[in-house]
Design a protein around this motif. Structure first.
Motif, PDB file in Angstrom:
ATOM      1  N   LEU A   1       4.170  -7.350  -0.712  1.00  0.00           N
ATOM      2  CA  LEU A   1       4.546  -7.382   0.852  1.00  0.00           C
ATOM      3  C   LEU A   1       3.824  -8.549   1.569  1.00  0.00           C
ATOM      4  CD1 LEU A   1       5.198  -3.665   2.280  1.00  0.00           C
ATOM      5  CD2 LEU A   1       6.789  -5.798   1.693  1.00  0.00           C
ATOM      6  N   PRO A   2       2.369  -8.745   1.873  1.00  0.00           N
ATOM      7  CA  PRO A   2       1.988  -9.826   2.443  1.00  0.00           C
ATOM      8  C   PRO A   2       2.460 -11.139   1.870  1.00  0.00           C
ATOM      9  CG  PRO A   2       0.417  -7.956   1.980  1.00  0.00           C
ATOM     10  CD  PRO A   2       1.668  -7.689   1.047  1.00  0.00           C
ATOM     11  N   ALA A   3       2.555 -11.210   0.577  1.00  0.00           N
ATOM     12  CA  ALA A   3       2.813 -12.913   0.199  1.00  0.00           C
ATOM     13  C   ALA A   3       4.223 -13.093   0.511  1.00  0.00           C
ATOM     14  CB  ALA A   3       2.612 -12.641  -1.312  1.00  0.00           C
ATOM     15  N   LEU A   4       5.193 -12.048   0.226  1.00  0.00           N
ATOM     16  CA  LEU A   4       6.608 -12.355   0.712  1.00  0.00           C
ATOM     17  C   LEU A   4       6.747 -12.556   2.130  1.00  0.00           C
ATOM     18  CD1 LEU A   4       8.174 -10.101  -2.063  1.00  0.00           C
ATOM     19  CD2 LEU A   4       7.975 -12.606  -2.378  1.00  0.00           C
ATOM     20  N   ALA A   5       6.183 -11.666   2.806  1.00  0.00           N
ATOM     21  CA  ALA A   5       6.298 -12.044   4.315  1.00  0.00           C
ATOM     22  C   ALA A   5       5.841 -13.469   4.750  1.00  0.00           C
ATOM     23  CB  ALA A   5       5.590 -10.595   4.866  1.00  0.00           C
ATOM     24  N   ALA A   6       4.674 -13.791   4.329  1.00  0.00           N
ATOM     25  CA  ALA A   6       4.066 -15.077   4.577  1.00  0.00           C
ATOM     26  C   ALA A   6       4.818 -15.930   4.083  1.00  0.00           C
ATOM     27  CB  ALA A   6       2.705 -15.053   3.992  1.00  0.00           C
ATOM     28  N   GLU A   7       5.866 -15.970   3.279  1.00  0.00           N
ATOM     29  CA  GLU A   7       6.742 -17.071   2.914  1.00  0.00           C
ATOM     30  C   GLU A   7       8.134 -16.764   3.872  1.00  0.00           C
ATOM     31  OE1 GLU A   7       7.193 -17.118  -1.395  1.00  0.00           O
ATOM     32  OE2 GLU A   7       5.170 -16.520  -1.796  1.00  0.00           O
ATOM     33  N   GLY A   8       8.229 -15.952   4.717  1.00  0.00           N
ATOM     34  CA  GLY A   8       9.220 -15.971   5.605  1.00  0.00           C
ATOM     35  C   GLY A   8      10.583 -15.450   4.719  1.00  0.00           C
ATOM     36  N   LEU A   9      10.418 -14.727   3.648  1.00  0.00           N
ATOM     37  CA  LEU A   9      11.651 -14.355   2.849  1.00  0.00           C
ATOM     38  C   LEU A   9      12.039 -12.928   3.386  1.00  0.00           C
ATOM     39  CD1 LEU A   9      10.381 -15.383  -0.769  1.00  0.00           C
ATOM     40  CD2 LEU A   9      12.254 -16.213   0.784  1.00  0.00           C
ATOM     41  N   VAL A  10      11.466 -12.285   4.279  1.00  0.00           N
ATOM     42  CA  VAL A  10      11.529 -10.758   4.260  1.00  0.00           C
ATOM     43  C   VAL A  10      11.867 -10.581   5.769  1.00  0.00           C
ATOM     44  CG1 VAL A  10      10.646  -8.363   4.269  1.00  0.00           C
ATOM     45  CG2 VAL A  10       9.763 -10.109   2.377  1.00  0.00           C
ATOM     46  N   ASP A  11      13.192  -9.808   6.090  1.00  0.00           N
ATOM     47  CA  ASP A  11      13.548  -9.336   7.443  1.00  0.00           C
ATOM     48  C   ASP A  11      13.093  -8.002   7.732  1.00  0.00           C
ATOM     49  OD1 ASP A  11      14.650 -11.945   7.907  1.00  0.00           O
ATOM     50  OD2 ASP A  11      16.329 -11.618   6.791  1.00  0.00           O
ATOM     51  N   ALA A  12      13.065  -7.175   6.645  1.00  0.00           N
ATOM     52  CA  ALA A  12      12.689  -5.958   6.850  1.00  0.00           C
ATOM     53  C   ALA A  12      12.306  -5.355   5.455  1.00  0.00           C
ATOM     54  CB  ALA A  12      14.014  -4.880   7.082  1.00  0.00           C
ATOM     55  N   VAL A  13      11.830  -3.895   5.612  1.00  0.00           N
ATOM     56  CA  VAL A  13      11.129  -3.424   4.376  1.00  0.00           C
ATOM     57  C   VAL A  13      11.601  -2.033   4.097  1.00  0.00           C
ATOM     58  CG1 VAL A  13       8.962  -2.341   3.063  1.00  0.00           C
ATOM     59  CG2 VAL A  13       8.834  -4.676   4.598  1.00  0.00           C
ATOM     60  N   ASP A  14      11.820  -1.823   2.835  1.00  0.00           N
ATOM     61  CA  ASP A  14      12.593  -0.397   2.487  1.00  0.00           C
ATOM     62  C   ASP A  14      11.773   0.041   1.412  1.00  0.00           C
ATOM     63  OD1 ASP A  14      14.491   1.408   1.972  1.00  0.00           O
ATOM     64  OD2 ASP A  14      16.376   0.168   1.720  1.00  0.00           O
ATOM     65  N   GLY A  15      12.214   1.249   0.859  1.00  0.00           N
ATOM     66  CA  GLY A  15      11.672   1.985  -0.181  1.00  0.00           C
ATOM     67  C   GLY A  15      12.631   3.093  -0.831  1.00  0.00           C
ATOM     68  N   PHE A  16      12.325   3.615  -1.939  1.00  0.00           N
ATOM     69  CA  PHE A  16      12.932   4.775  -2.592  1.00  0.00           C
ATOM     70  C   PHE A  16      12.326   5.889  -2.662  1.00  0.00           C
ATOM     71  CE2 PHE A  16      15.702   6.030  -6.351  1.00  0.00           C
ATOM     72  CZ  PHE A  16      16.533   6.986  -5.921  1.00  0.00           C
ATOM     73  N   CYS A  17      12.417   6.865  -1.434  1.00  0.00           N
ATOM     74  CA  CYS A  17      11.682   8.100  -1.608  1.00  0.00           C
ATOM     75  C   CYS A  17      12.246   9.276  -1.856  1.00  0.00           C
ATOM     76  CB  CYS A  17      11.350   8.438  -0.001  1.00  0.00           C
ATOM     77  SG  CYS A  17      10.226   9.773   0.341  1.00  0.00           S
ATOM     78  N   GLU A  18      11.863   9.451  -3.403  1.00  0.00           N
ATOM     79  CA  GLU A  18      12.779  10.480  -4.296  1.00  0.00           C
ATOM     80  C   GLU A  18      11.859  10.852  -5.414  1.00  0.00           C
ATOM     81  OE1 GLU A  18      14.949  12.959  -4.943  1.00  0.00           O
ATOM     82  OE2 GLU A  18      16.059  11.747  -3.533  1.00  0.00           O
ATOM     83  N   GLY A  19      12.117  11.913  -5.782  1.00  0.00           N
ATOM     84  CA  GLY A  19      11.273  12.638  -7.038  1.00  0.00           C
ATOM     85  C   GLY A  19      11.162  11.611  -8.253  1.00  0.00           C
ATOM     86  N   ILE A  20      11.992  10.659  -8.645  1.00  0.00           N
ATOM     87  CA  ILE A  20      12.189   9.800  -9.712  1.00  0.00           C
ATOM     88  C   ILE A  20      11.512   8.196  -9.100  1.00  0.00           C
ATOM     89  CG2 ILE A  20      14.055  10.829 -10.745  1.00  0.00           C
ATOM     90  CD1 ILE A  20      15.600   8.681  -9.599  1.00  0.00           C
ATOM     91  N   ALA A  21      11.193   8.289  -7.959  1.00  0.00           N
ATOM     92  CA  ALA A  21      10.475   7.186  -7.311  1.00  0.00           C
ATOM     93  C   ALA A  21       9.142   7.429  -6.679  1.00  0.00           C
ATOM     94  CB  ALA A  21      11.381   6.487  -6.431  1.00  0.00           C
ATOM     95  N   PHE A  22       9.195   7.332  -5.362  1.00  0.00           N
ATOM     96  CA  PHE A  22       7.869   7.475  -4.560  1.00  0.00           C
ATOM     97  C   PHE A  22       7.848   8.560  -3.570  1.00  0.00           C
ATOM     98  CE2 PHE A  22       8.399   2.982  -6.305  1.00  0.00           C
ATOM     99  CZ  PHE A  22       7.376   3.080  -6.898  1.00  0.00           C
ATOM    100  N   SER A  23       6.661   9.209  -3.405  1.00  0.00           N
ATOM    101  CA  SER A  23       6.476  10.239  -2.622  1.00  0.00           C
ATOM    102  C   SER A  23       6.565   9.905  -1.167  1.00  0.00           C
ATOM    103  CB  SER A  23       5.405  10.971  -2.833  1.00  0.00           C
ATOM    104  OG  SER A  23       4.277  10.220  -2.372  1.00  0.00           O
ATOM    105  N   PRO A  24       6.768  10.801  -0.132  1.00  0.00           N
ATOM    106  CA  PRO A  24       6.559  10.419   1.072  1.00  0.00           C
ATOM    107  C   PRO A  24       5.139   9.954   1.471  1.00  0.00           C
ATOM    108  CG  PRO A  24       7.690  12.500   1.161  1.00  0.00           C
ATOM    109  CD  PRO A  24       7.325  12.065  -0.255  1.00  0.00           C
ATOM    110  N   ASP A  25       3.991  10.533   1.141  1.00  0.00           N
ATOM    111  CA  ASP A  25       2.821   9.866   1.167  1.00  0.00           C
ATOM    112  C   ASP A  25       2.649   8.447   0.748  1.00  0.00           C
ATOM    113  OD1 ASP A  25       1.855  12.234   2.444  1.00  0.00           O
ATOM    114  OD2 ASP A  25       0.791  13.030   0.458  1.00  0.00           O
ATOM    115  N   GLN A  26       3.411   7.922  -0.304  1.00  0.00           N
ATOM    116  CA  GLN A  26       3.102   6.771  -0.968  1.00  0.00           C
ATOM    117  C   GLN A  26       4.072   5.913  -0.093  1.00  0.00           C
ATOM    118  OE1 GLN A  26       4.420   8.023  -4.975  1.00  0.00           O
ATOM    119  NE2 GLN A  26       2.482   7.549  -5.564  1.00  0.00           N
ATOM    120  N   MET A  27       5.306   6.234   0.375  1.00  0.00           N
ATOM    121  CA  MET A  27       5.918   5.456   1.299  1.00  0.00           C
ATOM    122  C   MET A  27       5.537   5.226   2.803  1.00  0.00           C
ATOM    123  SD  MET A  27       8.245   4.103  -0.624  1.00  0.00           S
ATOM    124  CE  MET A  27       8.480   3.303   0.906  1.00  0.00           C
TER     125      MET A  27
END
Length: 405
Positions: A197-223
């Motif tokens: 995230l820090p690298a891609l944001a510094a390069e001006g490539l990111v307008d927003a951040v998303d994630g997949f909060c799900e049992g097959i992906a990442f938990s609420p604490d991780q998100m």
């Protein structure tokens, strides 16, 4: 440059409603709407200034430009084999745990160079744009390591430069656990937070951040960890939440004031209350619902009751929503989720703009907003949700200029 558009019926979508102006006219100055109203009330040039050009819209219906606020447009390969597996009774979670699903696309995307990724993405984008889309969100999330995530976002930016569409990029590095981090999901989240995230944001490539909060992906604490870093970087938030189960993702999104929580089939009344209070939009994705043969409907009545903004998007992706028609999603939202045609049009105009945080400048035909619009040869706005696919004759405009593909 000042242009007068006239001889049309305008569906302004101001306030997310049809708000029809019969026999309408608009004055567009330097790409923005300077005046809109009934043609009979058109002010004289002493008030409007010199009109440089007049455009007769031939009695067409004028709507805001369509906005697809959730896509995974850039990817390598395809996953038709999984489509066959699902038809044979294998569910999405099983496919994912067998190394298919998102990870299958990760392998193909990592192997693809910039030119091949761009060529395939442009071909898909052109199909979407022919339906009147003037703004498009594109997520990363099929690289899951710095170089590939960067390449996906660079392709998305290049699409916005070469094609007549406004592109908003979203970093979805927290999409799945890459194979090199197998059984080490916390370590991967650390990598996302400390490096990606820090690298891609510094390069001006990111307008927003998303994630997949799900049992097959990442938990609420991780998100939560990802959201905290994104907030420090000054980036707006979105979240895939409550798609396959109820983990509390919607309330996490609301807690952080996220722009949207997307999918939301397993959301409940408390989630709707929290989202409404936070101004977090619900992005409905009927393409994935249909493809996965889901039976759990999103809580539309609760969203209505509590005043949750309901947006609508294609979720174009190679696995769970191989969709190339936003208007088809309008129809499915009506037939599967019981939205009204009015709600469906709001979902791909003003409410979709809310889900991207651009509703002050886009999503409705109002004075001061961008003159992004579509002139349709239809008998009324409900036709946009009525037809099951196919192209409706349309003239799209971006910043007041007619566009061709």
């Amino acid at each position: 440059m000042t242009t007068l558009w006239h001889h049309c019926h305008a569906v302004t979508m101001a306030g997310g409603r049809y708000a029809i102006i019969d026999n309408a006219a608009l004055i567009v100055r330097d790409g923005r709407i300077a005046w809109i109203g009934a043609e009979a009330d058109l002010p004289g040039e002493d008030d409007t200034g010199t009109i440089d050009e007049r455009r007769d819209l031939g009695g067409r219906w004028l709507t805001p430009g369509l906005i697809d606020c959730h896509t995974h447009l850039v990817f390598g390969g395809e996953r038709s084999g999984e489509f066959e597996q699902r038809l044979g009774g294998v569910d999405y979670q099983t496919i994912a745990r067998q190394g298919g699903g998102i990870l299958g696309t990760v392998r193909a995307t990592r192997e693809a160079d910039f030119d091949s990724l761009y060529a395939s993405a442009e071909a898909r984008a052109r199909v979407l744009l022919r339906e009147g889309i003037t703004t498009l969100e594109i997520k990363s999330g099929y690289g899951l390591e710095l170089d590939s995530e960067r390449r996906m976002l660079q392709v998305a930016r290049e699409l916005g430069r070469r094609l007549p569409v406004s592109v908003h990029t979203t970093c979805l590095a927290a999409h799945a656990l890459p194979p090199e981090y197998a059984e080490r999901s916390d370590d991967y989240i650390t990598h996302v937070c400390d490096t990606l995230l820090p690298a891609l944001a510094a390069e001006g490539l990111v307008d927003a951040v998303d994630g997949f909060c799900e049992g097959i992906a990442f938990s609420p604490d991780q998100m939560r960890r990802v959201f905290e870093i994104a907030r420090r970087l000054g980036l707006p938030l979105k979240l895939h939440a409550e798609q396959l189960s109820h983990l509390g993702g919607c309330r996490l999104a609301a807690e952080f004031g996220a722009l949207s929580a997307d999918h939301v089939e397993y959301a409940g009344d408390d989630d709707a209350r929290a989202m409404a209070a936070a101004g977090t939009a619900a992005v409905l994705l009927p393409g994935a619902f249909l493809t996965l043969r889901e039976t759990q409907l999103p809580p539309i009545d609760a969203f209505r009751q509590h005043g949750v903004t309901m947006a609508l998007a294609s979720d174009l992706n190679p696995g769970t929503s191989p969709v190339l028609s936003l208007r088809l999603m309008m129809n499915l939202a009506c037939t599967l989720f019981r939205l009204t045609p009015e709600e469906a049009l709001a979902g791909v105009t003003l409410n979709a703009a809310c889900a991207l945080g651009i509703d002050e400048t886009h999503g409705s035909l109002e004075v001061g907003k961008a003159a992004d619009a579509v002139a349709w040869s239809i008998s009324g706005p409900a036709e946009l949700a009525y037809w099951l696919g196919g192209e409706l004759p349309a003239i799209p405009f971006i910043a007041g200029k007619e566009i061709t593909l």
